[in-house]
Design an enzyme around this catalytic site. Structure first.
Site, short mmCIF file in Angstrom:
data_model
loop_
_atom_site.label_atom_id
_atom_site.label_comp_id
_atom_site.label_asym_id
_atom_site.label_seq_id
_atom_site.Cartn_x
_atom_site.Cartn_y
_atom_site.Cartn_z
CG HIS A 509 -1.73 1.25 1.37
ND1 HIS A 509 -3.08 1.28 1.12
CD2 HIS A 509 -1.39 2.50 1.74
CE1 HIS A 509 -3.53 2.51 1.33
NE2 HIS A 509 -2.51 3.27 1.72
CD GLU A 510 1.56 3.82 3.63
OE1 GLU A 510 1.86 4.87 3.03
OE2 GLU A 510 0.48 3.68 4.23
CG HIS A 513 0.41 6.45 -0.70
ND1 HIS A 513 -0.64 7.11 -1.29
CD2 HIS A 513 -0.08 5.91 0.44
CE1 HIS A 513 -1.72 6.98 -0.54
NE2 HIS A 513 -1.42 6.24 0.51
CG HIS A 516 0.33 8.89 -7.07
ND1 HIS A 516 -0.80 9.25 -6.36
CD2 HIS A 516 0.18 9.47 -8.28
CE1 HIS A 516 -1.59 9.99 -7.11
NE2 HIS A 516 -1.01 10.15 -8.29
#
Length: 721
Positions: A509-510, A513, A516
Site C-alpha cells: 500500500h505505502e 503512494h 505515485h
C-alpha cells in the site's frame, strides 16, 4: 508554490500534515531574507543552500536539532518576501510573473520543512517537540499571510479572469484554476475583519492540532502493556517474547513491554491465550487518551470540532465537511454519507455472521462468556484455522521483511513498470533503521530516491505513511525523493523480521503512494504526484495492495527465511481462499471510523461543545453501526487521521478510493499484468498528478465510469447469485 508543511499519505495513517498550502516542494531561485542580527542562521546552517547530495537529499549527517528552528524562521521570512515582491510588481499580472513566479517561491522553507516533517513524525525528541510547539502557530500565520494577501490575490484573480484567452496548455490552465480556487477556499474573498477572525481560528487550530499529536504520542507510549509475568504472554512466539523483553529493556524496565499501534485492535490479540491479558491490552488501547491528566485528548478534540465548524461558517459553508469536500471528488458530505450508508447494512450483516461463528467456538470450548472486542482476533483466528486450516505461525516464516521488499514490492514494480532498485549506503539517514534505494527507470536513467523506515519506535507516530523530501518538477529541475514509514515490530538482535500478511499488504500500500510520487511527470510542483484530492490519493496505493496476493508476485517473495523454499502451494491456496475472511469486521470498523469523522465535521457552528464519549456513542447508534463486538478502527480520542493529519472530513476517502482501485484491478484482471498495461496506467494516471479533471482522467483510462460492484466482490460482500 511551496508547501507550508509536508504531507503525510497514511494508510493507518494520514495523508497531509497539519497545514496545507498550495502545491508541493518547490526548489527554485530565491532571494535571501533580510534577517535580524540575532537570528542564528547563516552559511553554516545545513539548510542555507541546496543539498549537494544526489537528488538534493537532506544532509542528515550534518543536520543538528538546533538547525531546524532558525531555518524555519528564515524560510518563512524568505517566502513572505518573495510573495510580497510578486504582489507589489508594477507590471500587469501575467501567467509567468504571477502564477509561475509563485511556483518558484519557498526554496528554504521547503528544504527545512521536508526534513523536519519527516524526522518529527518518525524520530521525535523533546527538543524537536518544543520546536513544533513554537512554530505551529507561526506556520499557520505564515500560510494566512499568503492566502489572505489582498494584493497577491488581486493578481491571481486577474490572471484567472483572462485565463481562457491566454492560450495556455492544459496543465498551465489547470494550475491557474487550482491557485484561484485555493485562494478563495482559504478566505481570500473575506472582509478585512473576517480575515482577522479566520487568522485567529487557524492559529488556534494549528496549536490544538500540534497539542493533540503531542498528547497522543505520549499517551500511546504510556499505555503500552507491561508485565513481569512471562506466562501472561502465553501464545506469543519465542521471537515475539524476546522482542517484548527488548522493548522493556529499551525503556529501562524489567519484564516485557508490548507497545500499542495506532488502531483500536492490536496484532498480538490474535495469539495471546490468556483472556485477561487480551482484555488488559485492549482496554489500554481503548482508553489510551482518556485517562485524565496531561495526555487526555478529549477537551482538545471537542474544541477542534467546534472551531472548525466556526471556521466553515466564516467561509460561507454550513459545516466543516461541506467546506473540506468542496474541492474533492465527492463534492459534498451528503454524497460521501450516501456512499457510506449504502455499505453499512452489508458490512454489519457480514460482521454479525462472523460473530456468530466466533460465539459457536467460544461456546463449544465452554468459555461461558459473550464475545467481546478483545476476543475477536483470538477466536476469529481459530475460526480461520478451522475453516481454512491457516495459522499465522505457519505463514510468517515465509514473509521475511527484506525478502518481501526486494522480491515482492520491488519485483511487482519492475514487472509492471520496468523500474529497478539499487541500495545506496552513501546517503545519510536520520536513524540507523532507515535504508535508501536509488530507483532506475526502464531506460537505466535515475528516476528517484526511496527511503524506508519500517520498525516501530516509541518516538515515532503510529501507523504507516508516505511523504517526500523533494518532489518532481520539470519547471524546477528536481527529481523525487520519497519515503515510506511503518511500525512493524523490530526483532531481537539476530532474529528475522517476520511479517503477517496484513503487514505485507501494508508495505505494498505505502509503496503504491511512493510510486505515485516517483512517477510524477509534471511541469508544476503544485500539481505533481500525490498532490491530488484526498478521495483520489488512496487509489494508487490501494490498487498496489492487490499485487501482494497476485500469484506471479506472491510466488516470487513468499519463501522460507531459513531454507529459501517457496511457500507450499497448498498453504498459498488457503491464504487466497481466506482472502475475504473477516471482511465484515474489517469493513465495519473502517466504516464506523469514517462515519465518526463525518459526523464530527458536519456539526453546525451553533452546536455546543461536545462530550466526546457521548457524541461517539450516539453517532454510531444513529447510523446503525454500533456493534458491541466491532469497535471503530479508531476511537475519537486517538483518531490521528482527523485531528492531526488533515484527513478531517476525509476518512471516507479510503472507501471511495477502494471503489476506484477495485475497478482498476478488475481492469488488469481482464487485460493482464503486462508491461504494456503497466506503462499505460503509469502514463495516463500515475504520472499525471492533478493536471487533469480526475473523474475524466480515471474514466478515460478505465474506459467507463467506476461502479461499486468490484469493491463488494473483492471484499466478499457481493450478494450470492
Amino acid at each position: 508554490m511551496s508547501k507550508i508543511l509536508p504531507s503525510k499519505r497514511k494508510i493507518t495513517l494520514p495523508r497531509f500534515g497539519v497545514l496545507v498550502a498550495i502545491g508541493a516542494i518547490a526548489i527554485g531561485i530565491s532571494v535571501r531574507p533580510v534577517l535580524t542580527a540575532d537570528t542564528p542562521f547563516g552559511p553554516n546552517n545545513p539548510f542555507y543552500a541546496p543539498s549537494k547530495l544526489p537528488f538534493q537529499a537532506p544532509p542528515f549527517d550534518k543536520i543538528k536539532d538546533g538547525d531546524y528552528q532558525p531555518a524555519i524562521e528564515a524560510g518563512m521570512a524568505e517566502q513572505r518576501k518573495e510573495m510580497q515582491a510578486i504582489a507589489n510588481r508594477s507590471a500587469a499580472p501575467t501567467f509567468e510573473n504571477t502564477i509561475v513566479a509563485m511556483e518558484k517561491t519557498g526554496l528554504l522553507l521547503s528544504r527545512v520543512m521536508g526534513a523536519f516533517g519527516g524526522v518529527t513524525s518518525a524520530n521525535l525528541n523533546p527538543e524537536l517537540q518544543k520546536v513544533k510547539d513554537i512554530e505551529a502557530p507561526k506556520l499557520a500565520a505564515h500560510e494566512d499571510a499568503i492566502f489572505l494577501d489582498a494584493k497577491l490575490f488581486e493578481r491571481v484573480a486577474a490572471v484567472y479572469k483572462q485565463r481562457l484567452s491566454l492560450k495556455l496548455d492544459p496543465e498551465s490552465l489547470r494550475l491557474v484554476e487550482f491557485d484561484y480556487k485555493k485562494f478563495v477556499h482559504s478566505g481570500a474573498n473575506l472582509s478585512v475583519s473576517d480575515k482577522t477572525k479566520l487568522k485567529k481560528l487557524n492559529e488556534e487550530e494549528s496549536t490544538l492540532t500540534n497539542a493533540f499529536e503531542s498528547k497522543l504520542l505520549a499517551a500511546a507510549k504510556a499505555a503500552a502493556y507491561l508485565t513481569t509475568d512471562k506466562d501472561a504472554l502465553a501464545g506469543l512466539s519465542d521471537s515475539e517474547i524476546a522482542a517484548a523483553a527488548q522493548g522493556a529493556k529499551d525503556r529501562k524496565l524489567s519484564g516485557y513491554v508490548i507497545p500499542l499501534q495506532n488502531t483500536t485492535q492490536q496484532p498480538d490479540l490474535a495469539t495471546l491465550s490468556h483472556r485477561s491479558t487480551r482484555q488488559a491490552i485492549f482496554e489500554n488501547s481503548w482508553t489510551r487518551a482518556e485517562r485524565g491528566g496531561p495526555n487526555d485528548t478529549r477537551d482538545t478534540i471537542a474544541r477542534l470540532a467546534q472551531l472548525r465548524a466556526e471556521k466553515a461558517k466564516l467561509l460561507g459553508f454550513p459545516n466543516y465537511a461541506a467546506w473540506k469536500l468542496d474541492d474533492q471528488m465527492a463534492k459534498n458530505p451528503d454524497a460521501a454519507l450516501k456512499f457510506m450508508n449504502a455499505l453499512v447494512a452489508g458490512a454489519t450483516a457480514k460482521a454479525a455472521s462472523e460473530a456468530g461463528d466466533i460465539q459457536k467456538v467460544i461456546d463449544a470450548q465452554k468459555g461461558g462468556f459473550k464475545l467481546q472486542p478483545w476476543d475477536w482476533e483470538f477466536y476469529s483466528e481459530q475460526v480461520r484455522k478451522a475453516k481454512y486450516d491457516l495459522d499465522e505461525s505457519q505463514i510468517k516464516p515465509y514473509l521475511e521483511l527484506n525478502n518481501v521488499l526486494q522480491n515482492g514490492v520491488f519485483y511487482a514494480a519492475n514487472q509492471l513498470y520496468g523500474v529497478t532498485f539499487k541500495e545506496r549506503h552513501d546517503i545519510p539517514v536520520y536513524h540507523p533503521d532507515v535504508r535508501v534505494f536509488e530507483v532506475l527507470d526502464s531506460n537505466g536513467k535515475s528516476l528517484a530516491l526511496f527511503y524506508c523506515d519500517y520498525y516501530k519506535r516509541d518516538n515515532k507516530n503510529g501507523g504507516a505513511w508516505m511523504d517526500s523530501y523533494v518532489e518532481r518538477s520539470k519547471l524546477l529541475g528536481t527529481l523525487p525523493v520519497v519515503y515510506n514509514v511503518a511500525n512493524f515490530t523490530k526483532p531481537a538482535p539476530g532474529q528475522p523480521a517476520l511479517l503477517s500478511f496484513d503487514d505485507v499488504t501494508g508495505m505494498f500500500h505505502e509503496f503504491g503512494h511512493a510510486l505515485h510520487g516517483m512517477f510524477a511527470d509534471t511541469q508544476y510542483p503544485t500539481l505533481a504526484g500525490t498532490e491530488v484530492p484526498r478521495d483520489f490519493v488512496e487509489f494508487p496505493s490501494q490498487f498496489n495492495e492487490h499485487w501482494a496476493s497476485y500469484p506471479a508476485v506472491f510466488n516470487n517473495y513468499a519463501k522460507h527465511y531459513k531454507t529459501g523454499a517457496p511457500m507450499p502451494a497448498e498453504l498459498a491456496a488457503r491464504i487466497k481462499k481466506a482472502g475475504t475472511f473477516n471482511q465484515g469486521y474489517m469493513f465495519t470498523e473502517l466504516l464506523a471510523a469514517a462515519e465518526l469523522d463525518m459526523q464530527w465535521h458536519t456539526l453546525p457552528p451553533t452546536a455546543p461543545l461536545q462530550k466526546p464519549d457521548d457524541f461517539e456513542t450516539e453517532a454510531l447508534r444513529k447510523v446503525q453501526i454500533s456493534l458491541s463486538y466491532v469497535p471503530p478502527r479508531y476511537r475519537s480520542s486517538y483518531f490521528l487521521h482527523i485531528w492531526g493529519n488533515d484527513y478531517a472530513a476525509g476518512y471516507y476517502a479510503y472507501l471511495w478510493s477502494e471503489m476506484l482501485d477495485d475497478n482498476a484491478f478488475q481492469w488488469f484482471e481482464d487485460h493482464g499484468l503486462t508491461r504494456a498495461n503497466g506503462d499505460r496506467f503509469r502514463q495516463m494516471v500515475l504520472s499525471r498528478g492533478n493536471t487533469e479533471d480526475l473523474d475524466k482522467m480515471y474514466a478515460a483510462w478505465l474506459g467507463k465510469e467506476p461502479s461499486i460492484e468490484p469493491m463488494l466482490k473483492y471484499r466478499g460482500l457481493a450478494p450470492s447469485k
